[in-house]
Enzyme design. Structure first.
Site, mmCIF file in Angstrom:
data_model
loop_
_atom_site.group_PDB
_atom_site.id
_atom_site.type_symbol
_atom_site.label_atom_id
_atom_site.label_comp_id
_atom_site.label_asym_id
_atom_site.label_seq_id
_atom_site.Cartn_x
_atom_site.Cartn_y
_atom_site.Cartn_z
ATOM 1 N N LYS A 133 0.880 -1.192 0.000
ATOM 2 C CA LYS A 133 0.000 0.000 0.000
ATOM 3 C C LYS A 133 0.906 1.227 0.000
ATOM 4 C CE LYS A 133 -1.875 2.998 2.306
ATOM 5 N NZ LYS A 133 -1.715 4.376 1.728
ATOM 6 N N GLY A 154 6.759 4.995 8.149
ATOM 7 C CA GLY A 154 5.931 6.205 8.166
ATOM 8 C C GLY A 154 6.069 6.896 9.510
ATOM 9 N N SER A 155 5.060 7.661 9.863
ATOM 10 C CA SER A 155 5.161 8.483 11.073
ATOM 11 C C SER A 155 4.952 7.650 12.337
ATOM 12 C CB SER A 155 4.097 9.587 11.020
ATOM 13 O OG SER A 155 2.816 8.992 11.020
ATOM 14 N N THR A 156 5.471 8.153 13.432
ATOM 15 C CA THR A 156 5.296 7.487 14.726
ATOM 16 C C THR A 156 3.820 7.450 15.115
ATOM 17 O OG1 THR A 156 7.531 8.002 15.423
ATOM 18 C CG2 THR A 156 5.925 7.678 17.180
ATOM 19 N N GLU A 184 9.045 1.178 11.056
ATOM 20 C CA GLU A 184 10.142 2.134 10.840
ATOM 21 C C GLU A 184 9.487 3.507 10.893
ATOM 22 O OE1 GLU A 184 13.290 1.367 10.474
ATOM 23 O OE2 GLU A 184 13.138 -0.783 10.137
ATOM 24 N N CYS A 193 13.757 10.523 7.043
ATOM 25 C CA CYS A 193 13.562 10.124 8.441
ATOM 26 C C CYS A 193 14.824 10.345 9.258
ATOM 27 C CB CYS A 193 13.121 8.671 8.509
ATOM 28 S SG CYS A 193 14.195 7.581 7.569
ATOM 29 N N GLU A 242 9.275 16.294 14.814
ATOM 30 C CA GLU A 242 9.800 15.991 13.483
ATOM 31 C C GLU A 242 9.130 16.914 12.466
ATOM 32 O OE1 GLU A 242 8.662 12.299 11.482
ATOM 33 O OE2 GLU A 242 10.767 12.048 10.919
HETATM 34 P P1 NAD Z 1 2.319 8.577 7.486
HETATM 35 O O1 NAD Z 1 2.485 7.842 8.749
HETATM 36 O O2 NAD Z 1 1.388 9.698 7.429
HETATM 37 O O3 NAD Z 1 1.871 7.582 6.321
HETATM 38 C C1 NAD Z 1 2.599 6.417 6.030
HETATM 39 C C2 NAD Z 1 1.688 5.415 5.354
HETATM 40 O O4 NAD Z 1 0.677 5.025 6.281
HETATM 41 C C3 NAD Z 1 0.960 5.954 4.134
HETATM 42 O O5 NAD Z 1 0.897 4.952 3.144
HETATM 43 C C4 NAD Z 1 -0.427 6.250 4.685
HETATM 44 O O6 NAD Z 1 -1.442 6.211 3.715
HETATM 45 C C5 NAD Z 1 -0.591 5.126 5.683
HETATM 46 N N1 NAD Z 1 -1.607 5.375 6.729
HETATM 47 C C6 NAD Z 1 -2.004 6.563 7.238
HETATM 48 N N2 NAD Z 1 -2.976 6.381 8.153
HETATM 49 C C7 NAD Z 1 -3.193 5.039 8.240
HETATM 50 C C8 NAD Z 1 -4.077 4.229 8.997
HETATM 51 N N3 NAD Z 1 -4.935 4.736 9.872
HETATM 52 N N4 NAD Z 1 -4.024 2.883 8.818
HETATM 53 C C9 NAD Z 1 -3.155 2.332 7.950
HETATM 54 N N5 NAD Z 1 -2.311 3.055 7.184
HETATM 55 C C10 NAD Z 1 -2.316 4.404 7.332
HETATM 56 O O7 NAD Z 1 3.810 9.007 7.070
HETATM 57 P P2 NAD Z 1 4.249 9.850 5.792
HETATM 58 O O8 NAD Z 1 3.851 11.266 6.020
HETATM 59 O O9 NAD Z 1 3.824 9.150 4.552
HETATM 60 O O10 NAD Z 1 5.830 9.704 5.860
HETATM 61 C C11 NAD Z 1 6.619 10.495 6.657
HETATM 62 C C12 NAD Z 1 7.021 9.742 7.907
HETATM 63 O O11 NAD Z 1 7.716 8.542 7.553
HETATM 64 C C13 NAD Z 1 7.983 10.521 8.771
HETATM 65 O O12 NAD Z 1 7.591 10.434 10.110
HETATM 66 C C14 NAD Z 1 9.313 9.799 8.549
HETATM 67 O O13 NAD Z 1 10.223 9.940 9.592
HETATM 68 C C15 NAD Z 1 8.876 8.405 8.363
HETATM 69 N N6 NAD Z 1 9.909 7.616 7.694
HETATM 70 C C16 NAD Z 1 10.599 6.698 8.423
HETATM 71 C C17 NAD Z 1 11.601 5.945 7.829
HETATM 72 C C18 NAD Z 1 12.351 4.902 8.601
HETATM 73 O O14 NAD Z 1 12.935 4.033 7.987
HETATM 74 N N7 NAD Z 1 12.343 4.948 9.924
HETATM 75 C C19 NAD Z 1 11.889 6.112 6.472
HETATM 76 C C20 NAD Z 1 11.166 7.066 5.752
HETATM 77 C C21 NAD Z 1 10.160 7.797 6.378
#
Ligand code: NAD
Length: 497
Positions: free
Chosen positions: A191, A244-246, A267, A302, A401
């Site tokens: 996804k 994605g985000s924390t 992650e 990230c 962040e």
């Molecule tokens: P996000 O958490 O908003 O979204 C990530 C993914 O989760 C997207 O595909 C989104 O559609 C999905 N999502 C959102 N709400 C959901 C829910 N309720 N249920 C299931 N899936 C859901 O993050 P973002 O804005 O896309 O990315 C930025 C974040 O990613 C930053 O916090 C960054 O630090 C982190 N990141 C971490 C790493 C790592 O390896 N640690 C690498 C890259 C990015």
């Protein structure tokens, strides 16, 4: 290397075929509901495609197909040496379509075309190839047993994997999951982020061309709160892997607890400290790295070095070096191969970043570089790399962040103080230390609560080393053989002889 000019890329963009459909059981398809959403380029606001907006009914179909394919053994029980050959073909195809994928990535999320081509596509192909190459070289274990018994410790693919990924490195984050997930024999439902779904959709076709059987690799574009949530709550998904985000990472743990206790590997975010001691071997090199650590990929990284901790005795000398270095990071059209800072992913993200810049002013930090939206006339979403000096670690710009090109400079006097400030965060993804004292480098690296620590450089790493976070930056690791732990179950078989 490519010799393509901005005009060449623009020309290709005009004729680029953009696929926006979901990919289920080997075929592109619409959502059950027929719903779509607009995919807009942050480069200049152009409409790229109508993308299929999947939801729970699509997740049902994809999971059922993935489960049936897994159970059939067509991929899960294929000899590792054969899976390896297919994975290597898949990596080759990603490379052969590298320019097309790079163009899609740049148009979709705004990063410079040179980065898309030479970093994202290259590293994505390497992740697939490296995982494939490893899979026929890993052995299971035999336990230490009494003479008349045999204890086998074996790894098995876990089954149906849902991979939910972000928008900052869309292809690369997908391939960090796909490499080990597919190599170990699982069926995967990917996804992608609704902000950047195009390369994930495209590589599904390449996977089929490479010989990955239909049903093994599926892509469901759509929103997090619809199809993402449906996958996370699904009773027949065995493992959920996420970048994605924390905030969302925590939510996914709740979904797993509310459903089938699927394994959840996360992650998540970061607020990484970059510590420069007075005895750094080369202050100019450290300053250039500090600028790159916040400007690369528009700060949408990230591991961005978003907190620059500088020993007070050199701060007056060092901060101007960083301000000078950041001048070479200038927002421009991402299709121009000379551009090194592109557009932020969309206007929501741009407004978040501008809001944090305002918070920096409001909290009394001192702006020493950047601070503004630029190139507004293009219709794109560009923000200058920005530096605040005189930041206190308790200020919002140092705590939260930002995920944009905003650097907070914080002074310190002793090693202990530097470590205390560095670790005073809920995150623990990465950190860097600059010193020419070997013991100080090692002792500081040990004291830092972070999954990656760099010494006298920023952002080193490769598929050969694990990547992931301490604390609220997540659990488990991507890359290296350690990543295989996420995608396999360990079985003990005890035989009486
Ligand atoms: P996000 O958490 O908003 O979204 C990530 C993914 O989760 C997207 O595909 C989104 O559609 C999905 N999502 C959102 N709400 C959901 C829910 N309720 N249920 C299931 N899936 C859901 O993050 P973002 O804005 O896309 O990315 C930025 C974040 O990613 C930053 O916090 C960054 O630090 C982190 N990141 C971490 C790493 C790592 O390896 N640690 C690498 C890259 C990015």
């Amino acid at each position: 290397m490519t010799s393509l000019t901005r005009a060449d890329w623009e020309q290709r963009a005009k004729t680029l075929k953009v696929e926006g459909r979901a990919f289920i059981h080997g075929e592109y398809c619409a959502a059950q509901s027929g719903a779509t959403f607009e995919c807009i380029s942050p480069v200049d606001g152009r409409l790229l495609a109508q993308v299929v907006s999947c939801d729970a009914p699509d997740a049902e179909i994809a999971v059922a197909g993935a489960r049936a394919t897994f159970d059939s053994g067509v991929w899960s029980r294929l000899a590792p040496v054969k899976r390896k050959a297919v994975m290597i073909r898949f990596a080759d195809l990603i490379e052969q379509h590298g320019e097309e994928l790079a163009l899609l990535e740049t148009l979709d999320m705004g990063k410079p075309i040179g980065d898309s081509l030479h970093i994202d596509v290259t590293s994505a192909a390497r992740a697939i190839r490296w995982s494939g190459e490893a899979i026929d070289k890993i052995y299971d274990e035999v336990a230490a047993t009494p003479h008349d018994e045999l204890g086998l410790v074996t790894r098995e693919p876990i089954g149906v994997v849902a991979a939910i990924v972000p928008w900052n490195f869309p292809l690369l984050m997908s391939c960090w999951k796909l490499g080990p997930a597919l190599a170990t024999g699982n069926s995967v439902i990917l996804k992608p982020s609704e902000k950047s779904p195009l390369t994930a959709i495209r590589i599904a076709q390449l996977a089929i061309e490479a010989g990955i059987p239909a049903g093994v690799f599926n892509v469901l574009p759509g929103y997090g709160h619809t199809v993402g949530k449906a996958l996370a709550l699904h009773m027949d998904v065995d493992t959920l892997v996420f970048t994605g985000s924390t905030k969302i990472a925590k939510q996914l743990m709740v979904y797993a607890g509310e459903s089938n206790m699927k394994r959840v590997w996360l992650e998540a975010g970061g607020k990484s400290p970059n510590i420069v001691f007075a005895d750094a071997p080369d202050l100019k090199a450290a300053a250039e790295a500090a600028a790159g650590a916040i400007a690369f990929n528009q700060g949408e990284v990230c591991t961005a070095g978003s907190r620059l901790l500088v020993e007070n005795s050199i701060k007056e000398q060092f901060v101007p070096l960083v301000v000078e270095a950041i001048k070479s990071w200038k927002p421009g059209n991402p299709l121009d191969p000379a551009t090194n800072v592109g557009a932020l992913v969309d206007s929501t993200q741009m407004n978040n970043v501008l809001g944090y810049i305002q918070a920096g002013h409001d909290d009394g930090a001192k702006l020493v570089a950047g601070g503004k939206r630029v190139l507004e006339e293009t219709g794109g979403t560009y923000v200058e790399p920005t530096i605040f000096d005189g930041v206190d670690n308790a200020m919002r710009i140092a705590k939260e962040e930002i995920f944009g090109p905003v650097l907070s400079v914080i002074g310190f006097d002793t090693v202990e103080e530097a470590v205390a400030i560095a670790n005073d965060t809920v995150y623990g993804l990465a950190a860097a230390v600059w010193t020419s004292n070997l013991s100080k480098a090692h002792l500081t690296a040990k004291a830092l609560r972070a999954g990656s620590v760099w010494v006298n450089q920023y952002d080193g790493g490769d598929m050969t080393a694990p990547f992931g976070g301490f604390k609220q930056s997540g659990n488990g690791r991507d890359k290296s053989l350690h990543a295989f732990d996420k995608y396999t179950e360990l079985k003990a078989t005890w035989i009486k002889l």
